[in-house]
Design an enzyme around this catalytic site. Sequence first.
Site, PDB file in Angstrom:
ATOM      1  N   HIS A 101       0.844  -1.199   0.000  1.00  0.00           N
ATOM      2  CA  HIS A 101       0.000   0.000   0.000  1.00  0.00           C
ATOM      3  C   HIS A 101       0.877   1.245   0.000  1.00  0.00           C
ATOM      4  O   HIS A 101       1.559   1.523   0.977  1.00  0.00           O
ATOM      5  CB  HIS A 101      -0.927  -0.021   1.213  1.00  0.00           C
ATOM      6  CG  HIS A 101      -1.807   1.179   1.300  1.00  0.00           C
ATOM      7  ND1 HIS A 101      -2.855   1.388   0.423  1.00  0.00           N
ATOM      8  CD2 HIS A 101      -1.795   2.249   2.126  1.00  0.00           C
ATOM      9  CE1 HIS A 101      -3.439   2.532   0.725  1.00  0.00           C
ATOM     10  NE2 HIS A 101      -2.819   3.082   1.748  1.00  0.00           N
ATOM     11  N   ASP A 103       0.942   5.151  -0.139  1.00  0.00           N
ATOM     12  CA  ASP A 103       0.206   6.421  -0.073  1.00  0.00           C
ATOM     13  C   ASP A 103       0.922   7.487  -0.890  1.00  0.00           C
ATOM     14  O   ASP A 103       2.094   7.758  -0.628  1.00  0.00           O
ATOM     15  CB  ASP A 103       0.126   6.904   1.383  1.00  0.00           C
ATOM     16  CG  ASP A 103      -0.754   6.010   2.230  1.00  0.00           C
ATOM     17  OD1 ASP A 103      -1.899   5.777   1.828  1.00  0.00           O
ATOM     18  OD2 ASP A 103      -0.286   5.547   3.297  1.00  0.00           O
ATOM     19  N   ASP A 215      -7.742   1.262   2.194  1.00  0.00           N
ATOM     20  CA  ASP A 215      -7.420   2.252   3.221  1.00  0.00           C
ATOM     21  C   ASP A 215      -8.345   3.464   3.325  1.00  0.00           C
ATOM     22  O   ASP A 215      -8.325   4.147   4.340  1.00  0.00           O
ATOM     23  CB  ASP A 215      -5.960   2.717   3.052  1.00  0.00           C
ATOM     24  CG  ASP A 215      -5.373   3.273   4.351  1.00  0.00           C
ATOM     25  OD1 ASP A 215      -5.905   2.907   5.424  1.00  0.00           O
ATOM     26  OD2 ASP A 215      -4.420   4.051   4.302  1.00  0.00           O
ATOM     27  N   ASP A 326       1.568  -1.178   4.450  1.00  0.00           N
ATOM     28  CA  ASP A 326       2.047   0.102   3.909  1.00  0.00           C
ATOM     29  C   ASP A 326       3.515  -0.023   3.495  1.00  0.00           C
ATOM     30  O   ASP A 326       4.356  -0.395   4.306  1.00  0.00           O
ATOM     31  CB  ASP A 326       1.934   1.191   4.983  1.00  0.00           C
ATOM     32  CG  ASP A 326       0.491   1.532   5.301  1.00  0.00           C
ATOM     33  OD1 ASP A 326      -0.400   0.867   4.748  1.00  0.00           O
ATOM     34  OD2 ASP A 326       0.259   2.447   6.106  1.00  0.00           O
ATOM     35  N   HIS A 471      -6.515   9.485  -0.128  1.00  0.00           N
ATOM     36  CA  HIS A 471      -7.197   9.410   1.169  1.00  0.00           C
ATOM     37  C   HIS A 471      -6.386   9.968   2.345  1.00  0.00           C
ATOM     38  O   HIS A 471      -6.817   9.825   3.493  1.00  0.00           O
ATOM     39  CB  HIS A 471      -7.642   7.973   1.448  1.00  0.00           C
ATOM     40  CG  HIS A 471      -6.529   6.976   1.432  1.00  0.00           C
ATOM     41  ND1 HIS A 471      -6.242   6.213   0.321  1.00  0.00           N
ATOM     42  CD2 HIS A 471      -5.614   6.636   2.358  1.00  0.00           C
ATOM     43  CE1 HIS A 471      -5.198   5.445   0.591  1.00  0.00           C
ATOM     44  NE2 HIS A 471      -4.793   5.682   1.816  1.00  0.00           N
TER      45      HIS A 471
HETATM   46 ZN   LIG Z   1      -3.270   4.791   2.831  1.00  0.00          ZN
END
Ligand SMILES: [Zn+2]
Length: 1030
Positions: A101, A103, A215, A326, A471
């Site tokens: 994941h 971000d 997420d 993550d 997000h």
């Molecule tokens: Zn995230």
Amino acid sequence: MGYESILMEREREREREAQCIVGDLPAVWAYSSITKGWFKPESNPNYKLYQRGKFELLHVYDLLTFDNPDGGAWKQGFEIRYQENEWDETPLELFLVPHSHNDPGWLKTFNSYYQDQTKHILNNMLIKLSEDHRRKMIWAEISYFSKWWNDIDEQKREMVKRLVGAGQLELVTGGWVMPDEANSHYFALLDQLMEGHQWLQKHLGVRPSSGWAVDPFGHSPSMTYLLKGAGLNNMVIQRVHYAVKKHFARQQTLEFLWRQSWDSSPRSDITCHMMPFYSYDVPHTCGPNPPITEQNVREALLLLDQYRQKSRLFRSPVLLVPLGDDFRFTESSEWDAQFRNYQKLFDYFEQHPELHIKARFGTLSDYFEALHRRLNATGTTLPTLRGDFFTYADRDDHYWSGFFTSRPFYKRLDRALESTLRYGHEILFSLTLADMRRFRGDGRLVADFPGHEHFRRLTEARRNLALFQHHDAVTGTARDPVVVDYGTRLFHSILNLRQVLQSSAHWLLLLDKSQYHHDQSKPFLQMDDVMSAQDALPQKTPLVLSDAPRSLIIFNPTEQLRTSVISVVIDSPDARVIEAETGRPMTAQISAVWAEPSRASADSFQVRTDQELIYFMSSFSLCLILPCVFSSSPSSLNFLLCHSPQGPEADAPLSLSNKHVQIWSSQETGLLQSGLVRQVQVQFLWYGTRSGVNRDKSGAYLFLPGEEGAQLYSSSEPPLIRVSRGPVFSDITSCFRHFTHTLRLLHLDGHAGRSLEISNMVDIRSEVNRELAMRLVSNVANGNRFYSDLNGFQMQQRRTLEKLPLQANFYPMTSASFLQDSSSRLSLLSAQSQAVASLRPGELVLDRRLQQDDNRGLGQGVTDNKLTASLYHLLLEDRRGGAQEVGGASVEHLSLLAHLTSLSLCHPPITMVAPSDSQLPKLRPFRPLRSSLPCDVHLLNLRTLEDAQEVALLLHRKGFDCSSAPEPMPQCTWSVNLDDLFSPLQFRSVRRSGLTLLREHDEPESARQQQPRITRLRPMEISAYRVEID
Ligand SMILES: [Zn+2]
């Protein structure tokens, strides 16, 4: 089609819809932990519906007690039992799906994450997947993937294509980011999906078939609508309230067909898999019991036990087990450890057929294909679900309703860029290119028009807006330096798009096109305001007046004929405005520009002109028009300044009225006391956070208000109140220490005069652990029900439930909410997203300043507050014939008037200034639309596509409520032919496609001849066309 027949059509839709929806009953039954079953289920028709495999989230909320018992090893669940022989006939089929994941910005900026982690993950992916064809991986964020693609050589790109072709690497969802689904507007949600899909089509020639959203902090059906429209059939979600998850797990409804609330057909259905456990991270994904993390053969049986337990939560023996977290798989050693150990485990299972499990690495598509095969083979159907998954709680009473408001300054900036992108670049730029090609006749652009440069600016702006839908971006949950990085991207994109708007408008307005000359250093048109920094509000630039007239260019970016008030700051109070084409004077009102609450600026005055006549009589929608401002004989300023009740209005409440609305405000505070026929009051409130050491407090994600609840805002000294009255508008402004609040009525005949404009300028920088909220108290008898929008796309019914804590009753509001009883509906339209609740009165959280982290990984509070503006329109409408519905039906739409008001609010007219008139070449208004679009059709986008000369035309036919007829009737048509929409520009070809314009979704050649008629668009649906404009 006339308005009446449109209404009849809608009524028929509603009747069809009503057959699928049952009324609400009080929660008369619940799950008993003693008898391990539901009691009194037969008395509740919702349960019967549930049994038939159709249910709504609202009903689930009725059923649940939200008592949060300790579930043992699986804390938020229950003990799972199974029989050893359950898989003897049909073995367990397990897909272990490796993921990482990433971000696009959170604790670090997008670029820092890429340099430190993401590029290593992707580089290793290439090597490790190539080593063994049994290894698999999924990837979601195209923002990162495309950046990495630019960095790698041709040989590596070929390796990527091979892995994708072999099904080892799957691009899931395919959006630019994994967007937030609470604050994002559907324009931006779709645009980021289109940007990702277009990239994938161009570089890899693939289209995603499964969605992956592990997420985002709660999930919206608007996102599923867009995914389905973009050709996806399956999706995975994760962050859902733990009590809802547990209920779904017990009912084996974690896999369901997610249907739009307004859709009576299965057209919008998408297969959705909800992960059962707390998180998508490694400890929570192998099974219900977190301590098991070792992956080697000795523990194979322990793991098998976990897999079997997890499998009992689903209807099929096909099991999805994610493997990742993550930014995982950064190091080469991690890849080796995970892939080798798991492969040993799979081999062990393979050698022991008595275990009845077939396990392997898989992608999402592998899993869903196996699932559908199994479901079809056994004739198992999945239940159908309607509704949304807000407000999310991950444990205890920790509801994630804080992020609906966190960093409101940037939530508003996001919408400013969105509007600028839609009109400034996409629509006007597309029309400019088409018009230029038509003018030249050889399909090429005018020599010095910076087409490529502008397209680069456009792409960058699209990608920055897309990035901000992440997000941790629009949610306001990133670290301070990351927030500045996002803000800077939004700010630069707006500046860049303004250049595109200026040169497009320049071309379109010139009467003699041969005079066109582009000079970057000396743009022909100037915007009438300046944005000086990423964290500053725009400031109007005073227009210097002389005897010669100054031309203004006003652009109405909406597809509807509209009447609106334009404001321009001038350097003298003596001015008048005329219509350029006819020389007719226009109604104008001059008011002061306030440097401080009680001191008017000496050198600038604001002139507001009533554009009514121009728009009403002679202008079309989506047009650029030209009024002029002149210097003229002295006029008087008309305003009243008071500190406390004094002067002529001392004894009576302050009152404002126009033809449609009358309101009364308190003479002490200036705040609304009553008006709009029904009683409506405005109050301001403070929320604090919980006290005590070692207690969780509010932060960027969580709203954990203090036990004392909301405290009425009070100030030691009375506010300064300003009242203005004039022919164009009247308003009352109250200047408090923490906010300036304005109520304004426009003196316009059209629908713009029907609503009360409310604006706030909020500054809570002096506060500690406080949140400021605005409350609207009304006597509309809405019970415990109200409606708030999801992503500006649809309305969702909400219920204020006493069994839930205060913070759980706050919901996201992207652009609208309303409450109603049998005779009235009160709608609040907003220009920014924030938290809304209806705790008897309606409440909106305006800003939050919180000193501490809320233990969700961010590691800081929210203290970068800024002077923040918010803007609303409040609309009260009668409901026709005492409509039956008193909060019963769960599907409701905005009224037509509310749609039009919201459109005007989100897309304000744009004002540009031309050089002083002596040097002015001859200009003519530009009116691309032959007529307004039908009242319920929204031109969502006209987006230049990278290849060839094609444009994506996106139309959204809105659903609207029929119980209140718009008064006065809006000036729009009810049917239009697409063929001559942009006359004299013509569509050479029109071909329907998927929502992200992938070539595979284009309708076949045979269907191409049928020209689309707008009457063929279904209410609520977005339609996408690939068009060539001549
Ligand atoms: Zn995230």
